[in-house]
Design an enzyme around this catalytic site. Structure first.
Site, PDB file in Angstrom:
ATOM      1  N   GLY A   1      51.722  40.140  26.589  1.00  0.00           N
ATOM      2  CA  GLY A   1      51.398  41.387  25.895  1.00  0.00           C
ATOM      3  C   GLY A   1      51.758  41.277  24.420  1.00  0.00           C
ATOM      4  O   GLY A   1      52.423  40.320  23.998  1.00  0.00           O
ATOM      5  N   LEU A   2      51.318  42.267  23.667  1.00  0.00           N
ATOM      6  CA  LEU A   2      51.582  42.297  22.227  1.00  0.00           C
ATOM      7  C   LEU A   2      53.078  42.298  21.924  1.00  0.00           C
ATOM      8  O   LEU A   2      53.882  42.706  22.770  1.00  0.00           O
ATOM      9  CB  LEU A   2      50.983  43.577  21.612  1.00  0.00           C
ATOM     10  CG  LEU A   2      49.462  43.697  21.574  1.00  0.00           C
ATOM     11  CD1 LEU A   2      49.079  45.109  21.085  1.00  0.00           C
ATOM     12  CD2 LEU A   2      48.855  42.640  20.644  1.00  0.00           C
ATOM     13  N   SER A   3      53.417  41.881  20.741  1.00  0.00           N
ATOM     14  CA  SER A   3      54.784  42.063  20.257  1.00  0.00           C
ATOM     15  C   SER A   3      55.106  43.559  20.302  1.00  0.00           C
ATOM     16  O   SER A   3      54.282  44.386  19.905  1.00  0.00           O
ATOM     17  CB  SER A   3      54.874  41.551  18.808  1.00  0.00           C
ATOM     18  OG  SER A   3      56.166  41.785  18.291  1.00  0.00           O
ATOM     19  N   GLY A   4      56.243  43.918  20.833  1.00  0.00           N
ATOM     20  CA  GLY A   4      56.626  45.331  20.930  1.00  0.00           C
ATOM     21  C   GLY A   4      56.115  46.021  22.190  1.00  0.00           C
ATOM     22  O   GLY A   4      56.343  47.217  22.383  1.00  0.00           O
ATOM     23  N   SER A   5      55.444  45.260  23.065  1.00  0.00           N
ATOM     24  CA  SER A   5      54.910  45.891  24.287  1.00  0.00           C
ATOM     25  C   SER A   5      56.024  46.197  25.286  1.00  0.00           C
ATOM     26  O   SER A   5      55.857  47.036  26.172  1.00  0.00           O
ATOM     27  CB  SER A   5      53.862  44.974  24.931  1.00  0.00           C
ATOM     28  OG  SER A   5      54.434  43.721  25.272  1.00  0.00           O
ATOM     29  N   GLY A   6      57.137  45.501  25.153  1.00  0.00           N
ATOM     30  CA  GLY A   6      58.240  45.716  26.084  1.00  0.00           C
ATOM     31  C   GLY A   6      58.350  44.646  27.152  1.00  0.00           C
ATOM     32  O   GLY A   6      58.995  44.841  28.188  1.00  0.00           O
ATOM     33  N   LYS A   7      57.762  43.481  26.893  1.00  0.00           N
ATOM     34  CA  LYS A   7      57.806  42.368  27.868  1.00  0.00           C
ATOM     35  C   LYS A   7      59.243  42.010  28.245  1.00  0.00           C
ATOM     36  O   LYS A   7      59.590  41.910  29.421  1.00  0.00           O
ATOM     37  CB  LYS A   7      57.160  41.111  27.267  1.00  0.00           C
ATOM     38  CG  LYS A   7      55.692  41.197  26.963  1.00  0.00           C
ATOM     39  CD  LYS A   7      55.159  39.896  26.379  1.00  0.00           C
ATOM     40  CE  LYS A   7      55.767  39.518  25.033  1.00  0.00           C
ATOM     41  NZ  LYS A   7      55.564  40.506  23.950  1.00  0.00           N
ATOM     42  N   SER A   8      60.059  41.782  27.223  1.00  0.00           N
ATOM     43  CA  SER A   8      61.424  41.347  27.502  1.00  0.00           C
ATOM     44  C   SER A   8      62.225  42.455  28.161  1.00  0.00           C
ATOM     45  O   SER A   8      63.040  42.200  29.055  1.00  0.00           O
ATOM     46  CB  SER A   8      62.122  40.915  26.207  1.00  0.00           C
ATOM     47  OG  SER A   8      61.517  39.746  25.717  1.00  0.00           O
TER      48      SER A   8
ATOM     49  N   SER B   1      51.972  34.952  24.460  1.00  0.00           N
ATOM     50  CA  SER B   1      50.948  34.094  25.096  1.00  0.00           C
ATOM     51  C   SER B   1      49.572  34.745  25.020  1.00  0.00           C
ATOM     52  O   SER B   1      49.018  35.161  26.035  1.00  0.00           O
ATOM     53  CB  SER B   1      51.335  33.776  26.549  1.00  0.00           C
ATOM     54  OG  SER B   1      51.698  34.922  27.295  1.00  0.00           O
TER      55      SER B   1
END
Lengths: 205, 205
Positions: free
Chosen positions: B36-43, B110
């Site tokens: 997902g985009l940077s800031g999407s909350g993946k981590s 990614s």
């Protein structure tokens, strides 16, 4: 959004850490690095150690040529530069495994002191145990065993830069464990390693 | 020597395998890939999932920029070639973790379908589960959050080739899990993933 953000902060405060994983598994992660000539029995003792660990309910994982050269390092050849990068990547992957709580068993000829020391240093930096196991065999004995017929090919000049024949093997100067395989049974070798792991507190949380 | 060799054969017959590790851990290894985009909350969701798994006694390990870019992939930059190699190596490392029995949680932007598909294919080949989790957020929302101030820098031209601004993000076409984060709480996101893992039998041996 405000509520969501607050929740995020809460979660982050309690990130799962190395100690949590150790308690879950009842062991501490570490890298056990088997080095020695081709035919020394590195993989054999790693396999036997993995079984002994499983019998005690401990999780180990073996990295070796089969699962590394075909995957993570499949874009590396056998130049000096590529050999060093090969060991470096294996060392970094093993460090991740150790951080994850696993006893990572690596069996690679890894003939150069400098390369093995890079891996040792990586683990020191990460405060992770690195156990170098010198699987010591005389060249005569290794060549007599020659389980894959590689020495014969190297002597015939069909394989170049073969460790022990036309490429050096730099023996560890001060390994954590030194196995004199010419005079030991496999069971004895495994017992020595298990005792060393236990003594270092790696088989409990 | 004869006795030793016979012993070796015996040991090799019983190599520890993937099933043994699954029984030891009470889970099956798999790769859960957050894109997902940077800031999407993946981590954030990966961290929360790791905690939820630990509460059920399951072993997970997170690969992310912090422990990969500084280690395994520290000799890679941000050229197109290096970005692809970055994801490939992460995919191969994750495959090893999954084979070891661990639920490996990967959070990387990614952005390219082709790169993610390479990793999926690696897992298919190894008969290992690959769960792609699309952490879906609108660009507007991600830019509003901008937790690291990166969008601001990208808009100002201080960062080039920033995903979503001057580099594309290729959304998954058919991900195993699609999280619409604009309308979900973190707890809901975690519950959805836990249910999916359970349904696939990954949380038992």
């Amino acid at each position: 959004m405000a509520e969501q953000k607050a929740t995020n902060v809460h979660w982050h405060e309690g990130e799962v850490n190395r100690e949590d994983r150790a308690h879950l598994l009842g062991q501490k992660g570490a890298t056990i690095w088997f080095t020695g000539l081709s035919g020394s029995g590195k993989s054999t003792v790693a396999v036997a150690l993995e079984q002994a660990l499983l019998r005690e309910g401990k999780l180990a994982y073996r990295l070796d040529g089969d699962n590394v050269r075909m995957g993570l390092n499949k874009n590396l050849g056998f130049s000096a530069e590529d050999r060093t990068e090969n060991i470096r990547r294996i060392g970094e992957a093993s460090k991740l495994f150790a951080d994850a709580g696993i006893l990572c068993l690596n069996s690679f000829i890894s003939p150069y002191i400098a390369d093995r020391d890079i891996v040792r240093h990586l683990h020191d930096e990460g405060n992770l145990a690195f156990i170098e196991v010198f699987v010591d065999v005389s060249l005569d004995e290794a060549e007599k065993r020659d389980p894959k017929g590689l020495y014969k090919k190297a002597r015939a000049g069909e394989i170049k830069n073969f460790t022990g024949i036309d490429d050096p093997y730099e023996a560890p100067v001060n390994p954590e464990i030194h196995l004199h395989t010419d005079n030991m049974t496999l069971d004895e070798e495994v017992d020595i390693i298990m005792a060393a792991l236990r003594q270092r507190g790696l088989l409990s949380a």
